[in-house]
Design a protein around this motif. Sequence first.
Motif, PDB file in Angstrom:
ATOM      1  N   PRO A 150       0.811  -1.230   0.000  1.00 55.55           N
ATOM      2  CA  PRO A 150       0.000   0.000   0.000  1.00 55.55           C
ATOM      3  C   PRO A 150       0.839   1.274   0.000  1.00 55.55           C
ATOM      4  CG  PRO A 150      -0.493  -1.422   1.910  1.00 55.55           C
ATOM      5  CD  PRO A 150       0.769  -1.921   1.299  1.00 55.55           C
ATOM      6  N   SER A 151       0.325   2.300  -0.662  1.00 55.01           N
ATOM      7  CA  SER A 151       0.944   3.629  -0.597  1.00 55.01           C
ATOM      8  C   SER A 151      -0.080   4.660  -1.047  1.00 55.01           C
ATOM      9  CB  SER A 151       2.174   3.692  -1.509  1.00 55.01           C
ATOM     10  OG  SER A 151       2.692   5.003  -1.533  1.00 55.01           O
ATOM     11  N   THR A 152      -0.121   5.801  -0.371  1.00 55.55           N
ATOM     12  CA  THR A 152      -1.052   6.839  -0.825  1.00 55.55           C
ATOM     13  C   THR A 152      -0.443   7.621  -1.987  1.00 55.55           C
ATOM     14  OG1 THR A 152      -0.142   8.214   0.916  1.00 55.55           O
ATOM     15  CG2 THR A 152      -2.288   7.229   1.349  1.00 55.55           C
ATOM     16  N   GLN A 153       0.889   7.637  -2.068  1.00 59.34           N
ATOM     17  CA  GLN A 153       1.571   8.368  -3.144  1.00 59.34           C
ATOM     18  C   GLN A 153       2.064   7.374  -4.183  1.00 59.34           C
ATOM     19  OE1 GLN A 153       2.465  11.619  -3.559  1.00 59.34           O
ATOM     20  NE2 GLN A 153       2.183  12.589  -1.569  1.00 59.34           N
ATOM     21  N   GLU A 209       1.738  -0.082  -4.842  1.00 58.28           N
ATOM     22  CA  GLU A 209       1.092   1.228  -4.990  1.00 58.28           C
ATOM     23  C   GLU A 209       2.083   2.398  -5.005  1.00 58.28           C
ATOM     24  OE1 GLU A 209      -3.480   1.199  -3.972  1.00 58.28           O
ATOM     25  OE2 GLU A 209      -2.262   1.515  -2.179  1.00 58.28           O
ATOM     26  N   GLN A 214      -1.890   2.972  -8.129  1.00 58.57           N
ATOM     27  CA  GLN A 214      -2.908   2.526  -7.180  1.00 58.57           C
ATOM     28  C   GLN A 214      -3.581   1.241  -7.680  1.00 58.57           C
ATOM     29  OE1 GLN A 214      -3.938   4.805  -4.150  1.00 58.57           O
ATOM     30  NE2 GLN A 214      -1.780   4.916  -4.671  1.00 58.57           N
ATOM     31  N   ASN A 232       2.429   3.003   6.281  1.00 57.41           N
ATOM     32  CA  ASN A 232       1.401   2.772   5.251  1.00 57.41           C
ATOM     33  C   ASN A 232       0.243   1.912   5.761  1.00 57.41           C
ATOM     34  OD1 ASN A 232       2.423   0.189   5.239  1.00 57.41           O
ATOM     35  ND2 ASN A 232       3.085   0.186   3.102  1.00 57.41           N
ATOM     36  N   ARG A 238      -2.465   2.718   7.411  1.00 58.03           N
ATOM     37  CA  ARG A 238      -3.806   3.278   7.215  1.00 58.03           C
ATOM     38  C   ARG A 238      -4.299   2.984   5.794  1.00 58.03           C
ATOM     39  NH1 ARG A 238      -6.585   7.933   5.909  1.00 58.03           N
ATOM     40  NH2 ARG A 238      -8.327   8.325   7.331  1.00 58.03           N
ATOM     41  N   ARG A 239      -3.429   3.199   4.813  1.00 58.99           N
ATOM     42  CA  ARG A 239      -3.799   2.909   3.414  1.00 58.99           C
ATOM     43  C   ARG A 239      -4.048   1.395   3.251  1.00 58.99           C
ATOM     44  NH1 ARG A 239      -6.601   3.176  -0.806  1.00 58.99           N
ATOM     45  NH2 ARG A 239      -5.635   2.268  -2.653  1.00 58.99           N
ATOM     46  N   GLU A 281      -7.508   0.537   4.338  1.00 65.31           N
ATOM     47  CA  GLU A 281      -8.533   0.918   3.339  1.00 65.31           C
ATOM     48  C   GLU A 281      -8.660  -0.185   2.292  1.00 65.31           C
ATOM     49  OE1 GLU A 281      -7.685   5.736   3.243  1.00 65.31           O
ATOM     50  OE2 GLU A 281      -7.357   4.596   1.395  1.00 65.31           O
ATOM     51  N   PRO A 293      -5.472  10.610   9.318  1.00 66.93           N
ATOM     52  CA  PRO A 293      -5.201  10.872   7.899  1.00 66.93           C
ATOM     53  C   PRO A 293      -3.857  11.591   7.740  1.00 66.93           C
ATOM     54  CG  PRO A 293      -7.429  11.526   8.474  1.00 66.93           C
ATOM     55  CD  PRO A 293      -6.774  11.106   9.751  1.00 66.93           C
ATOM     56  N   GLU A 294      -3.095  11.221   6.696  1.00 68.76           N
ATOM     57  CA  GLU A 294      -1.714  11.704   6.576  1.00 68.76           C
ATOM     58  C   GLU A 294      -1.571  13.221   6.669  1.00 68.76           C
ATOM     59  OE1 GLU A 294       1.151   9.832   3.610  1.00 68.76           O
ATOM     60  OE2 GLU A 294      -0.342   8.257   3.901  1.00 68.76           O
TER      61      GLU A 294
END
Length: 511
Positions: free
Chosen positions: A9-12, A43, A47, A67, A69-70, A73, A397-398
Amino acid sequence: MARIHLINPSTQSFGVAVITPRWLYVLASATGTRWGEPRIVDETLEQIDPETIDSGDVVGIGIHTGNARRGYEIGREARKRGAWVVFGGIHATLFPDEAMTHGAAHSVVRGDGDVIWPQVIDDCLAGQPRSVYDGGRIAGDSFASARWDLLPQGRYMWASVQTVRGCPKHCSFCSVWRTDGQEPRQRGVDRVVREVVELRRLGFRFIALADDNFYPVTFSDLAQAKRRADDSRLRELEALRAERFALMARLAELPDDLVFYTQITMEAAEDPAFLDAMRRAKIRGALVGVESVTHEGLKDVYKGFNLAGDELVARLRAFRHYGIHVLGSFIFGLPSDTKDSFDATVALAERADLTFAQFVLLTPFPGTVDFEKWAAAEQSRGTMIDGVPLTQHWLIPEHRRPRLYTEHPTMSLEEIRCGTQHAWDRFYSWGHVWARSRVVESVRARIAFVLISKLYRQMYANTGIATDSARVQRSARWARWIGYACRRLFLGKPMPNLAIPGEQLVEATFN
Ligand code: B12
Ligand code: SF4
């Protein structure tokens, strides 16, 4: 037929990435082929498309604290789609219950996944997964080799190979010695060499050794063991040390265009034979945890085995003397830091000829001594952000997460954050980077050096310390652009016929 998914996982997402997340390809190897090839999603490249997950599939998600939190999700989404959801990795090992409540996990694997993973898949597909599996701390010879044949082409600059797990030290900000253990578990030399050869056949020249500490036996460990009446510990340590030298001797026989990078304690600098073996093995770079340039700072983090001041400069320079470029890692926000610490640290980094540096903010990572102390104090304060207790900061949240968690005796948190940003700005200013680029010879190599320095800075500093979201987005765009420009610089011409030193050419996949 049900499919197996492995998701990092990664938000970026940057489209390209510097280093391959090794766990993905190790677990892919542990998956085997009974259920078809696993579907791998990193990710940090792009994504996940949830549509690719079907009911009855098994979804393995690996998380560290940053990571998690992501990851949760993705877990919730996968479960909604009817898949079996399994979490693993350092954060899930520390908090299996959290992965159930926040990530909708059916199962959590604690510890090493290499051996237990096929059993977890079997149980899921039989409809009877256990809630927690203990993967344990397996012996070095059981570490699975990675499935490098599944790598997407041209996306990663560096591959990653592991040679040892565990670290005998006990730094207060680090969880490795508690999760991976203090007893070094070294992997057999042949297995490491085979993986490296496979990677060079595919065209990888740059390989990160994803080790906790490449120098697990120091002179003082040996001296201590010598003082014991029973010599069994001494023999064990000598054997571990001999294995390190054996590995480096084999790496030395590989093509000269290979470049290895590792993580090591600075004690290695007092061991010229070791540094010389590293040089011959083409280990051209090492992350060294300097942490603080003062004795008080080192005491703050239980790192009394490091040096400070001029002795520190001499030790760090010793690496360069053997052609090993140091990425010095420094922590800001320690109780003994003052307003002068930022400039003093950058000045020392430059005086010590560091090629790269990172300036991280003291963060209480779970599983560490620092975290336990901080969480106990924080619990009584009861700070909440967006309904989440600060003691579970990774669930915030980040963009709302504080950059610093511990009150400082003399500086405000904003002063520490700005001082840290300033240290990155100064160390990575165009002028300073260009001056440091003298370490390589050709103009092309100097340009590559500048781009890599800027990429490193954009990926790991701006997106971590900045609080302004426009700056974060700008950094991510920059990193994406430089990443694309740089990636070809790292790859070499594939060498499909490269033989394993001391062996005949064998098939390209190993286990
Ligand atoms: C290599 C490395 C890096 C590389 C990452 C390269 C990459 N793309 O992966 C670099 C240098 C970039 C890096 C950066 C950072 N890192 Co780092 N890194 C490591 C290191 C040394 C090795 C990781 C590795 O590849 N191991 C080899 C693989 C095979 O092992 P593994 O990941 O543990 O996976 C095994 C098990 O955990 C399990 N498993 C894992 N996932 C899953 C999933 C499933 C489904 C299952 C069943 C099992 C399973 O099975 C695997 C095989 O046994 C670890 C130390 C460690 N012991 O983990 C630190 C470590 C993970 N890093 C850490 C940190 C803090 C960071 C940074 C935040 C540092 C910083 N301040 O900037 C950044 C964060 C970057 C980011 N945004 O993600 C901490 C994390 C602490 C925590 N609680 O989360 C660690 C533990 C080091 C430490 N000193 O504490 N890191
Ligand atoms: S910070 Fe490095 S030396 Fe200290 S315990 Fe962690 S891995 Fe070992």
